[in-house]
Design an enzyme around this catalytic site. Structure first.
Site, PDB file in Angstrom:
ATOM      1  N   GLU A  93      38.020  36.460  45.121  1.00 26.61           N
ATOM      2  CA  GLU A  93      37.947  37.302  43.919  1.00 26.61           C
ATOM      3  C   GLU A  93      38.797  36.788  42.760  1.00 26.61           C
ATOM      4  OE1 GLU A  93      38.355  38.461  47.008  1.00 26.61           O
ATOM      5  OE2 GLU A  93      36.751  39.902  47.401  1.00 26.61           O
TER       6      GLU A  93
ATOM      7  N   HIS B 295      34.271  49.064  57.300  1.00 30.25           N
ATOM      8  CA  HIS B 295      33.430  48.222  56.432  1.00 30.25           C
ATOM      9  C   HIS B 295      32.393  47.498  57.286  1.00 30.25           C
ATOM     10  CE1 HIS B 295      32.526  45.180  53.335  1.00 30.25           C
ATOM     11  NE2 HIS B 295      33.001  46.074  52.496  1.00 30.25           N
TER      12      HIS B 295
ATOM     13  N   GLU C 107      36.767  45.604  33.469  1.00 31.88           N
ATOM     14  CA  GLU C 107      37.929  45.415  34.352  1.00 31.88           C
ATOM     15  C   GLU C 107      38.394  43.951  34.276  1.00 31.88           C
ATOM     16  OE1 GLU C 107      38.463  47.653  38.364  1.00 31.88           O
ATOM     17  OE2 GLU C 107      38.331  45.554  38.930  1.00 31.88           O
TER      18      GLU C 107
ATOM     19  N   ARG D 153      38.803  39.569  53.080  1.00 30.76           N
ATOM     20  CA  ARG D 153      38.624  38.401  53.940  1.00 30.76           C
ATOM     21  C   ARG D 153      39.935  37.892  54.514  1.00 30.76           C
ATOM     22  NH1 ARG D 153      33.699  35.036  52.881  1.00 30.76           N
ATOM     23  NH2 ARG D 153      32.490  36.496  51.666  1.00 30.76           N
TER      24      ARG D 153
END
Ligand code: UDP
Length: 369
Positions: free
Chosen positions: A137, A247, A123, A217
């Site tokens: 990320e 989550h 990916e 976040r």
């Protein structure tokens, strides 16, 4: 001698997307591989190892309560490096493989580089072009790209992103996203069709569903906007059941669980769902409201639109086709899009992959021996 492959897995989406590669290796009787679990999502992953019939060969423990990203990153790097030293004689890898954009992936790439081991990035090439969204990320995947030898890009857009960063084209392989291989495995083998919900809350749903997930976040501070939007939408749409698997991140969990949504009859607030439960809910949903990367990729298989709780997405393919829509975390935008966004799916060909990515990845790696 066949290549020794070392998979490093930290979180739920990484296991979901690496599963079909390992399954492919099992299918061709290729046994020269080992799996490391870094423990980045330890509890969340537990049930998944069983669903996928995979067990890690080595387990690390990189998570400590209250640890910030600096500590997490340093611990991940040190732990992976120490593991390599420990297993030096029994299994020193030729290639380290990791998937996605987590701290685990960035650390795995750096350790591979320091130890002069080839790194394969599954990916590769996803970019939002904003280091703060998603945080951290975008940074993680850019760092990984610098040292990657095999960039397994899911789409041509991802390949173009890498070319813009002057990555050598010969190292980029457009293979599709393995998330589709995983889905296809469970659909084609009729496992999804025959699956009974393991979560008891879901057994008696008669209505069409709306799935909600939120964990990024950068969305933690705006969570109340989403809670208010779902409160209004659930009051206005009593014929729908809204399902929100929450989550475990403490910033998300307590806010949602203690909200007014808990008192609504057509809202189910629940623990994270097991993979097959979640996929079954996706397949029966009218629409999904989510900031998840994986869910954006899974939904088109079932012709379900996603209202993306983000300002930008590194997975623009479904948005470009008009299947999904960026709505951010603005309450009114979410409500308006919910009421007005009704895309028609021309076909359910998933723009992220065709289910044969794992085969391509392994053939590329193995034919390069
Ligand atoms: N998922 C799951 N149970 C849940 C929520 C998500 O199994 O309760 C799966 C989902 O199908 C997808 C993956 O987890 O394959 C996405 O994970 P997440 O949203 O945590 O991460 P992201 O994809 O945003 O990195």
């Amino acid at each position: 001698m066949s290549k020794k492959l070392l998979f490093i897995i930290g979180t739920r989406p990484e296991l979901i997307k690496i599963f079909p590669i390992i399954n492919y290796l099992k299918g061709i009787n290729y046994t020269n591989y080992k799996i490391v679990a870094t423990g980045q999502h330890k509890d969340l992953l537990e049930s998944y190892w069983n669903v996928f019939n995979i067990q890690p060969d080595y387990e690390l423990n990189i998570i400590k309560k209250g640890q910030n990203l600096t500590l997490l990153t340093s611990k991940a790097i040190l732990s992976i490096d120490e593991l390599l030293k420990e297993i030096n004689k029994e299994f020193f890898p030729d290639v380290i493989l990791a998937q996605g954009d987590t701290t685990t992936v960035m650390a795995a790439a750096m350790v591979a580089f320091y130890n002069n081991i080839e790194f394969a990035h599954i990916e590769a090439g996803l970019r939002s072009f904003n280091l703060q969204h998603p945080f951290p990320e975008e940074f993680n995947r850019k760092v990984a790209s610098i040292v990657t030898n095999y960039h397994f890009a899911p789409t041509t857009i991802a390949k173009e992103n890498l070319l813009k960063e002057n990555i050598n084209e010969k190292k980029i392989h457009v293979v599709g996203n393995t998330v589709v291989d995983t889905l296809n495995y469970f659909v084609e083998n009729k496992i999804l069709e025959n699956h009974n919900f393991s979560n008891a809350n879901l057994n008696n749903i008669k209505n069409t569903t709306v799935l909600i997930t939120c964990h990024r976040r950068e969305n933690h501070l705006n969570l109340n906007n989403l809670i208010e939007a779902i409160t209004e939408l659930s009051a206005a749409n009593k014929n729908l059941t809204f399902i929100w698997p929450v989550h475990p991140n403490p910033n998300v969990k307590s806010k949602v669980k203690n909200s007014v949504l808990n008192e609504k009859h057509n809202v189910i607030i629940t623990e994270p769902l097991e993979y097959l439960d979640l996929i079954k809910i996706i397949s029966s949903s009218k629409v999904i409201i989510s900031d998840s990367g994986g869910i954006q990729e899974e939904a088109p298989t079932f012709g379900v639109p996603v209202l993306i709780l983000r300002e930008t997405t590194e997975r623009p393919e479904a948005v470009n086709l008009g299947y999904s829509k960026l709505v951010g975390m603005n309450k009114q935008e979410i409500i308006n899009a919910f009421n007005n966004f009704n895309p028609i799916f021309e076909n359910t060909k998933n723009p992220y992959g065709d289910g044969r990515s794992s085969k391509r990845i392994i053939e590329t790696l193995i034919s390069n021996q």
